[in-house]
Motif scaffolding. Structure first.
Motif, short mmCIF file in Angstrom:
data_model
loop_
_atom_site.label_atom_id
_atom_site.label_comp_id
_atom_site.label_asym_id
_atom_site.label_seq_id
_atom_site.Cartn_x
_atom_site.Cartn_y
_atom_site.Cartn_z
N GLN A 45 -4.83 -21.40 79.87
CA GLN A 45 -4.98 -22.85 80.08
C GLN A 45 -5.03 -23.60 78.75
N ARG A 46 -5.76 -23.03 77.80
CA ARG A 46 -5.89 -23.71 76.50
C ARG A 46 -4.56 -23.76 75.77
N ILE A 47 -3.77 -22.71 75.90
CA ILE A 47 -2.44 -22.71 75.26
C ILE A 47 -1.57 -23.79 75.90
N LYS A 48 -1.61 -23.86 77.23
CA LYS A 48 -0.79 -24.86 77.94
C LYS A 48 -1.24 -26.28 77.62
N LEU A 49 -2.55 -26.47 77.49
CA LEU A 49 -3.06 -27.80 77.16
C LEU A 49 -2.54 -28.30 75.81
N LYS A 50 -2.21 -27.36 74.95
CA LYS A 50 -1.66 -27.72 73.63
C LYS A 50 -0.14 -27.84 73.70
N SER A 51 0.41 -27.86 74.91
CA SER A 51 1.86 -27.96 75.12
C SER A 51 2.62 -26.80 74.51
N MET A 52 1.99 -25.63 74.50
CA MET A 52 2.68 -24.43 74.02
C MET A 52 2.90 -23.50 75.23
N TRP A 53 3.73 -22.50 75.04
CA TRP A 53 4.06 -21.58 76.13
C TRP A 53 3.33 -20.25 75.96
N PRO A 54 2.51 -19.89 76.90
CA PRO A 54 1.87 -18.58 76.79
C PRO A 54 2.82 -17.47 77.22
N GLY A 55 2.77 -16.36 76.52
CA GLY A 55 3.57 -15.20 76.90
C GLY A 55 2.73 -13.96 76.71
N VAL A 56 3.28 -12.84 77.15
CA VAL A 56 2.54 -11.59 76.98
C VAL A 56 3.52 -10.51 76.54
N ALA A 57 3.05 -9.60 75.69
CA ALA A 57 3.91 -8.51 75.21
C ALA A 57 3.42 -7.18 75.79
N LEU A 58 4.39 -6.38 76.22
CA LEU A 58 4.07 -5.05 76.76
C LEU A 58 4.48 -3.99 75.77
N LYS A 59 3.55 -3.15 75.37
CA LYS A 59 3.90 -2.02 74.51
C LYS A 59 4.68 -1.00 75.35
N PRO A 60 5.46 -0.13 74.71
CA PRO A 60 6.24 0.84 75.49
C PRO A 60 5.40 1.66 76.47
N GLY A 61 4.17 1.95 76.11
CA GLY A 61 3.35 2.79 76.99
C GLY A 61 2.69 2.05 78.15
N THR A 62 2.86 0.74 78.22
CA THR A 62 2.20 -0.05 79.29
C THR A 62 3.13 -0.17 80.49
N ASN A 63 2.57 0.12 81.66
CA ASN A 63 3.38 0.03 82.88
C ASN A 63 3.67 -1.42 83.24
N ILE A 64 4.82 -1.61 83.83
CA ILE A 64 5.26 -2.95 84.20
C ILE A 64 4.32 -3.59 85.24
N GLU A 65 3.75 -2.75 86.11
CA GLU A 65 2.86 -3.27 87.16
C GLU A 65 1.69 -4.06 86.56
N GLU A 66 1.33 -3.72 85.34
CA GLU A 66 0.16 -4.38 84.74
C GLU A 66 0.42 -5.84 84.43
N VAL A 67 1.68 -6.22 84.35
CA VAL A 67 1.98 -7.60 83.98
C VAL A 67 2.09 -8.52 85.21
N TYR A 68 2.33 -7.94 86.37
CA TYR A 68 2.56 -8.78 87.56
C TYR A 68 1.40 -9.75 87.84
N PRO A 69 0.14 -9.30 87.75
CA PRO A 69 -0.94 -10.27 88.02
C PRO A 69 -0.93 -11.45 87.05
N LEU A 70 -0.36 -11.24 85.86
CA LEU A 70 -0.34 -12.33 84.87
C LEU A 70 0.82 -13.29 85.13
N LEU A 71 1.71 -12.90 86.04
CA LEU A 71 2.87 -13.74 86.36
C LEU A 71 2.70 -14.40 87.72
N ASP A 72 1.89 -13.79 88.56
CA ASP A 72 1.79 -14.29 89.93
C ASP A 72 0.61 -15.22 90.14
#
Ligand SMILES: O=C(CO)[C@@H](O)[C@H](O)COP(=O)(O)O
Length: 166
Positions: A45-72
């Motif tokens: 929320q704080r990133i968006k309030l500053k009119s910036m875009w939040p993103g997330v990086a996945l290391k090779p060892g991190t499963n894709i499923e872990e990112v879904y809650p951050l997108l949904d």
């Protein structure tokens, strides 16, 4: 069509010569690695309030499923970076097996900015673009080129071709 975004990685740059800024790059990529243990929703929320875009990086060892809650969820990120090397330094070998993550993300989120970072070059860029990546981070390729503007335009073309444009 999703806008191609080409992001030279500053890790490979000469900070005394940032002429790259005039070579047609869309973003500049700067790695800041740290461990986040705070409130995720509040951070987004704080990133968006500053009119910036939040993103997330996945290391090779991190499963894709872990990112879904951050997108949904309500406080969703707007870009996912799938690391195609272990974070740390430039010049590493691209991990093609990471394309499964890119593909799965693209299938589930057709309009999401999906970025790849590590080992991108003429022999791997098409693989990343056809899996669905529209944002490309490249260090050695761009900063080692005699004509960075040309390299950047080729990367853009590769993404456009994969999307059936151009
Ligand atoms: O963040 C990283 C590595 O941690 C990357 O951004 C690299 O800097 C990419 O370099 P190349 O693999 O393109 O040389």
């Amino acid at each position: 069509m999703l806008k191609p975004k080409i992001a030279p990685s500053m890790l490979s740059s000469d900070f005394a010569n940032l002429a790259m800024l005039k070579c047609g790059a869309d973003w500049l990529h700067l790695d800041i690695m740290s461990l986040f243990t705070g409130n995720w929703g509040e951070l987004v929320q704080r990133i968006k309030l500053k009119s910036m875009w939040p993103g997330v990086a996945l290391k090779p060892g991190t499963n894709i499923e872990e990112v879904y809650p951050l997108l949904d969820g309500e406080d969703s990120v707007e870009m996912v970076l799938c690391m195609t090397v272990d974070p740390g330094f430039g010049g590493q070998k691209f991990m093609p097996e990471m394309m499964n993550k890119v593909h799965a993300l693209r299938k589930k989120y057709p309009s999401l900015d999906i970025e790849v970072d590590g080992g991108l070059g003429p022999s791997t860029i098409d693989m990343a673009a056809s899996a669905g990546a529209n944002c490309i981070v490249a260090g050695s390729l761009v900063f080692g080129a005699s004509d960075p503007a040309h390299v950047i335009s080729l990367m853009r073309k590769s993404i456009e071709n994969a999307q059936g444009v151009g």
